[in-house]
Design a protein around this motif. Structure first.
Motif, PDB file in Angstrom:
ATOM      1  N   ILE A  26       0.845  -1.202   0.000  1.00 59.91           N
ATOM      2  CA  ILE A  26       0.000   0.000   0.000  1.00 59.91           C
ATOM      3  C   ILE A  26       0.879   1.251   0.000  1.00 59.91           C
ATOM      4  O   ILE A  26       0.595   2.231  -0.693  1.00 59.91           O
ATOM      5  CB  ILE A  26      -0.971   0.015   1.194  1.00 59.91           C
ATOM      6  N   GLN A  27       1.986   1.228   0.743  1.00 60.33           N
ATOM      7  CA  GLN A  27       2.894   2.374   0.779  1.00 60.33           C
ATOM      8  C   GLN A  27       3.546   2.600  -0.581  1.00 60.33           C
ATOM      9  O   GLN A  27       3.700   3.735  -1.020  1.00 60.33           O
ATOM     10  CB  GLN A  27       3.971   2.194   1.861  1.00 60.33           C
ATOM     11  N   ARG A  28       3.918   1.521  -1.277  1.00 63.71           N
ATOM     12  CA  ARG A  28       4.471   1.655  -2.637  1.00 63.71           C
ATOM     13  C   ARG A  28       3.444   2.260  -3.573  1.00 63.71           C
ATOM     14  O   ARG A  28       3.762   3.100  -4.411  1.00 63.71           O
ATOM     15  CB  ARG A  28       4.913   0.294  -3.179  1.00 63.71           C
ATOM     16  N   MET A  29       2.181   1.822  -3.443  1.00 66.34           N
ATOM     17  CA  MET A  29       1.104   2.375  -4.267  1.00 66.34           C
ATOM     18  C   MET A  29       0.936   3.865  -3.995  1.00 66.34           C
ATOM     19  O   MET A  29       0.813   4.669  -4.922  1.00 66.34           O
ATOM     20  CB  MET A  29      -0.223   1.657  -3.985  1.00 66.34           C
ATOM     21  N   THR A  30       0.945   4.223  -2.717  1.00 72.24           N
ATOM     22  CA  THR A  30       0.790   5.618  -2.319  1.00 72.24           C
ATOM     23  C   THR A  30       1.932   6.467  -2.865  1.00 72.24           C
ATOM     24  O   THR A  30       1.707   7.554  -3.410  1.00 72.24           O
ATOM     25  CB  THR A  30       0.712   5.737  -0.782  1.00 72.24           C
ATOM     26  N   SER A  31       3.146   5.964  -2.756  1.00 71.75           N
ATOM     27  CA  SER A  31       4.309   6.703  -3.263  1.00 71.75           C
ATOM     28  C   SER A  31       4.231   6.896  -4.771  1.00 71.75           C
ATOM     29  O   SER A  31       4.510   7.988  -5.283  1.00 71.75           O
ATOM     30  CB  SER A  31       5.601   5.969  -2.906  1.00 71.75           C
ATOM     31  N   ALA A  32       3.843   5.848  -5.487  1.00 72.79           N
ATOM     32  CA  ALA A  32       3.736   5.948  -6.947  1.00 72.79           C
ATOM     33  C   ALA A  32       2.652   6.935  -7.354  1.00 72.79           C
ATOM     34  O   ALA A  32       2.845   7.745  -8.264  1.00 72.79           O
ATOM     35  CB  ALA A  32       3.455   4.571  -7.547  1.00 72.79           C
ATOM     36  N   LEU A  33       1.516   6.901  -6.666  1.00 73.19           N
ATOM     37  CA  LEU A  33       0.424   7.811  -7.002  1.00 73.19           C
ATOM     38  C   LEU A  33       0.777   9.252  -6.641  1.00 73.19           C
ATOM     39  O   LEU A  33       0.510  10.172  -7.417  1.00 73.19           O
ATOM     40  CB  LEU A  33      -0.867   7.374  -6.303  1.00 73.19           C
ATOM     41  N   ASP A  34       1.388   9.467  -5.480  1.00 75.54           N
ATOM     42  CA  ASP A  34       1.817  10.821  -5.101  1.00 75.54           C
ATOM     43  C   ASP A  34       2.829  11.376  -6.105  1.00 75.54           C
ATOM     44  O   ASP A  34       2.739  12.537  -6.518  1.00 75.54           O
ATOM     45  CB  ASP A  34       2.436  10.826  -3.697  1.00 75.54           C
ATOM     46  N   ALA A  35       3.785  10.544  -6.501  1.00 69.01           N
ATOM     47  CA  ALA A  35       4.789  10.984  -7.475  1.00 69.01           C
ATOM     48  C   ALA A  35       4.131  11.323  -8.815  1.00 69.01           C
ATOM     49  O   ALA A  35       4.508  12.299  -9.469  1.00 69.01           O
ATOM     50  CB  ALA A  35       5.853   9.905  -7.656  1.00 69.01           C
ATOM     51  N   ALA A  36       3.148  10.530  -9.209  1.00 63.12           N
ATOM     52  CA  ALA A  36       2.449  10.794 -10.463  1.00 63.12           C
ATOM     53  C   ALA A  36       1.702  12.124 -10.399  1.00 63.12           C
ATOM     54  O   ALA A  36       1.712  12.890 -11.364  1.00 63.12           O
ATOM     55  CB  ALA A  36       1.478   9.653 -10.773  1.00 63.12           C
ATOM     56  N   GLU A  37       1.073  12.411  -9.265  1.00 63.85           N
ATOM     57  CA  GLU A  37       0.370  13.690  -9.118  1.00 63.85           C
ATOM     58  C   GLU A  37       1.340  14.857  -9.197  1.00 63.85           C
ATOM     59  O   GLU A  37       1.064  15.863  -9.856  1.00 63.85           O
ATOM     60  CB  GLU A  37      -0.390  13.738  -7.793  1.00 63.85           C
ATOM     61  N   ILE A  38       2.465  14.736  -8.534  1.00 62.89           N
ATOM     62  CA  ILE A  38       3.479  15.796  -8.569  1.00 62.89           C
ATOM     63  C   ILE A  38       3.970  15.994  -9.998  1.00 62.89           C
ATOM     64  O   ILE A  38       4.135  17.125 -10.458  1.00 62.89           O
ATOM     65  CB  ILE A  38       4.635  15.470  -7.604  1.00 62.89           C
ATOM     66  N   TYR A  39       4.180  14.902 -10.715  1.00 57.51           N
ATOM     67  CA  TYR A  39       4.629  14.979 -12.111  1.00 57.51           C
ATOM     68  C   TYR A  39       3.600  15.694 -12.983  1.00 57.51           C
ATOM     69  O   TYR A  39       3.935  16.605 -13.739  1.00 57.51           O
ATOM     70  CB  TYR A  39       4.894  13.565 -12.635  1.00 57.51           C
ATOM     71  N   VAL A  40       2.326  15.280 -12.869  1.00 55.87           N
ATOM     72  CA  VAL A  40       1.277  15.867 -13.709  1.00 55.87           C
ATOM     73  C   VAL A  40       1.095  17.343 -13.377  1.00 55.87           C
ATOM     74  O   VAL A  40       1.029  18.192 -14.267  1.00 55.87           O
ATOM     75  CB  VAL A  40      -0.055  15.095 -13.569  1.00 55.87           C
ATOM     76  N   GLN A  41       1.032  17.673 -12.092  1.00 53.93           N
ATOM     77  CA  GLN A  41       0.861  19.076 -11.707  1.00 53.93           C
ATOM     78  C   GLN A  41       2.055  19.908 -12.146  1.00 53.93           C
ATOM     79  O   GLN A  41       1.897  21.058 -12.567  1.00 53.93           O
ATOM     80  CB  GLN A  41       0.643  19.201 -10.205  1.00 53.93           C
ATOM     81  N   GLY A  42       3.246  19.361 -12.064  1.00 50.29           N
ATOM     82  CA  GLY A  42       4.433  20.078 -12.527  1.00 50.29           C
ATOM     83  C   GLY A  42       4.422  20.295 -14.033  1.00 50.29           C
ATOM     84  O   GLY A  42       4.878  21.319 -14.525  1.00 50.29           O
TER      85      GLY A  42
END
Length: 120
Positions: free
Chosen positions: A29-45
């Motif tokens: 679950i933590q790996r999933m959370t990290s991947a999703l958070d990173a994806a959001e940061i990437y898209v917003q950036g």
């Protein structure tokens, strides 16, 4: 940047897991959370970081989720070799256009040009 998406049943299914899968432990679950958070940061950036409410609007949220899920799933499944998919890049392009449109006022000026002209 603000992350607004959470690892939910939908994202688990995107990754190939059932919501109550026995394999889902805290580390996964933590790996999933990290991947999703990173994806959001990437898209917003890639699109724009100034307006968090833009991504939560009814019109934008489905595209935003799709781009984040595509990138997050790719990074989750291929952590050392993943690149953004063509689909995600196309969606980011659509989001950029919508983001740019949201910056233009009725008089045709942008937020930046109004603030540099002293009009807010």
């Amino acid at each position: 940047m603000t992350t607004i998406l959470k690892v939910d049943d939908e994202f688990k299914r995107v990754l190939g897991y059932l919501p109550d899968d026995d394999m889902l432990d805290d580390q996964l679950i933590q790996r999933m959370t990290s991947a999703l958070d990173a994806a959001e940061i990437y898209v917003q950036g890639a699109v724009g970081e100034n307006k968090a409410d833009f991504y939560q609007s009814e019109k934008i949220l489905p595209l935003y989720k799709l781009a984040c899920y595509a990138i997050g799933a790719n990074w989750f499944n291929h952590p050392s070799s993943a690149v953004s998919s063509t689909t995600a890049k196309a969606i980011i392009g659509q989001l950029r256009g919508s983001y740019d449109e949201s910056e233009v006022s009725d008089d045709g000026t942008t937020t930046e040009s109004r603030s540099t002209n002293g009009v807010n």
